[in-house]
Scaffold this active site. Structure first.
Site, PDB file in Angstrom:
ATOM      1  N   CYS A 100       0.860  -1.181   0.000  1.00 32.56           N
ATOM      2  CA  CYS A 100       0.000   0.000   0.000  1.00 32.56           C
ATOM      3  C   CYS A 100       0.896   1.230   0.000  1.00 32.56           C
ATOM      4  O   CYS A 100       1.894   1.272   0.729  1.00 32.56           O
ATOM      5  CB  CYS A 100      -0.883  -0.012   1.252  1.00 32.56           C
ATOM      6  SG  CYS A 100      -1.964   1.421   1.398  1.00 32.56           S
ATOM      7  N   HIS A 142      -9.306  -3.635  -1.549  1.00 34.55           N
ATOM      8  CA  HIS A 142      -8.258  -2.866  -0.883  1.00 34.55           C
ATOM      9  C   HIS A 142      -8.604  -1.366  -0.912  1.00 34.55           C
ATOM     10  O   HIS A 142      -8.531  -0.692   0.124  1.00 34.55           O
ATOM     11  CB  HIS A 142      -6.912  -3.135  -1.566  1.00 34.55           C
ATOM     12  CG  HIS A 142      -5.766  -2.359  -1.011  1.00 34.55           C
ATOM     13  ND1 HIS A 142      -4.722  -2.949  -0.323  1.00 34.55           N
ATOM     14  CD2 HIS A 142      -5.496  -1.017  -1.027  1.00 34.55           C
ATOM     15  CE1 HIS A 142      -3.874  -2.002   0.059  1.00 34.55           C
ATOM     16  NE2 HIS A 142      -4.305  -0.824  -0.359  1.00 34.55           N
ATOM     17  N   GLU A 143      -8.981  -0.878  -2.095  1.00 32.91           N
ATOM     18  CA  GLU A 143      -9.259   0.562  -2.211  1.00 32.91           C
ATOM     19  C   GLU A 143     -10.498   0.959  -1.405  1.00 32.91           C
ATOM     20  O   GLU A 143     -10.509   2.000  -0.731  1.00 32.91           O
ATOM     21  CB  GLU A 143      -9.426   0.971  -3.674  1.00 32.91           C
ATOM     22  CG  GLU A 143      -8.206   0.750  -4.554  1.00 32.91           C
ATOM     23  CD  GLU A 143      -6.927   1.322  -3.985  1.00 32.91           C
ATOM     24  OE1 GLU A 143      -6.970   2.282  -3.205  1.00 32.91           O
ATOM     25  OE2 GLU A 143      -5.858   0.777  -4.312  1.00 32.91           O
ATOM     26  N   HIS A 146     -10.067   1.534   2.242  1.00 29.80           N
ATOM     27  CA  HIS A 146      -9.559   2.857   2.633  1.00 29.80           C
ATOM     28  C   HIS A 146     -10.712   3.812   2.965  1.00 29.80           C
ATOM     29  O   HIS A 146     -10.567   4.693   3.811  1.00 29.80           O
ATOM     30  CB  HIS A 146      -8.730   3.480   1.501  1.00 29.80           C
ATOM     31  CG  HIS A 146      -7.316   2.989   1.426  1.00 29.80           C
ATOM     32  ND1 HIS A 146      -6.393   3.239   2.404  1.00 29.80           N
ATOM     33  CD2 HIS A 146      -6.659   2.283   0.474  1.00 29.80           C
ATOM     34  CE1 HIS A 146      -5.219   2.716   2.068  1.00 29.80           C
ATOM     35  NE2 HIS A 146      -5.348   2.115   0.888  1.00 29.80           N
TER      36      HIS A 146
HETATM   37 NI    NI Z   1      -3.713   1.126   0.002  1.00 27.51          NI
END
Ligand code: NI
Length: 178
Positions: A100, A142-143, A146
């Protein structure tokens, strides 16, 4: 057009849930998207979420046709995804190594849903509704994490499978989602 600074883990802004976008005609949204693409390209990432540049909105960008850093990676469609909702399809999980841009120099093995449906809106406010699997599904999860204030280390189950890139065995074929 501006390459923005990417926040690093430890910055409390990365832990805050992002707000939904309410006005797709706001010029500031288009400026944000340009900055996110510039920042992602400058960092060599394949995805970026707005909170990573300190903007608490539910906006992610991701995708590439071919990554020079990860020539073995399957292509992921270039996408602007706003106000996303991700749901798993089935119960299967895959373990895969992730990095990341907000957690530099480290990689860890993270469980993700193998197959997902994701919905949201593009930059013009048009609906996006797709299913995805493999690396595409991993990048989206993953995004979108966030946007909920979740960084990938918070999902690691086996911390023996977490470490510095320059110390991990060379057979760790990690692909950094961002
Ligand atoms: Ni990330």
């Amino acid at each position: 057009m501006t390459v923005r600074a990417i926040l690093h883990m430890g910055d409390p802004r990365l832990l805050e849930p992002a707000r939904p976008v309410s006005d797709f005609s706001d010029p500031a949204l288009q400026t944000l998207l340009v900055d996110m693409h510039e920042t992602m390209a400058a960092a060599g990432g394949v995805g970026l979420a707005a909170p990573q540049i300190g903007v608490g909105l539910q906006v992610v960008v991701f995708g590439f046709e071919r990554s020079d850093r990860y020539p073995q990676a399957e292509p992921v469609p270039r996408t602007v995804l706003i106000n996303p909702v991700v749901t798993p399809i089935g119960d299967d999980e895959d373990l895969g190594w992730e990095g990341c841009l907000s957690v530099p120099d480290l990689r860890g093995e993270v469980p993700r849903w193998r197959r997902i449906r994701y919905r949201g809106f593009d930059a013009a406010g048009r609906t996006i509704d797709r299913s995805a699997d493999g690396f595409h599904a991993r990048v989206v999860q993953h995004e979108c994490d966030h946007l909920a204030g979740v960084l990938y280390p918070m999902r690691i189950r086996d911390f023996r499978r977490f470490g510095f890139i320059d110390a991990l065995p060379p057979d760790v074929a990690a692909i950094d989602p961002d």
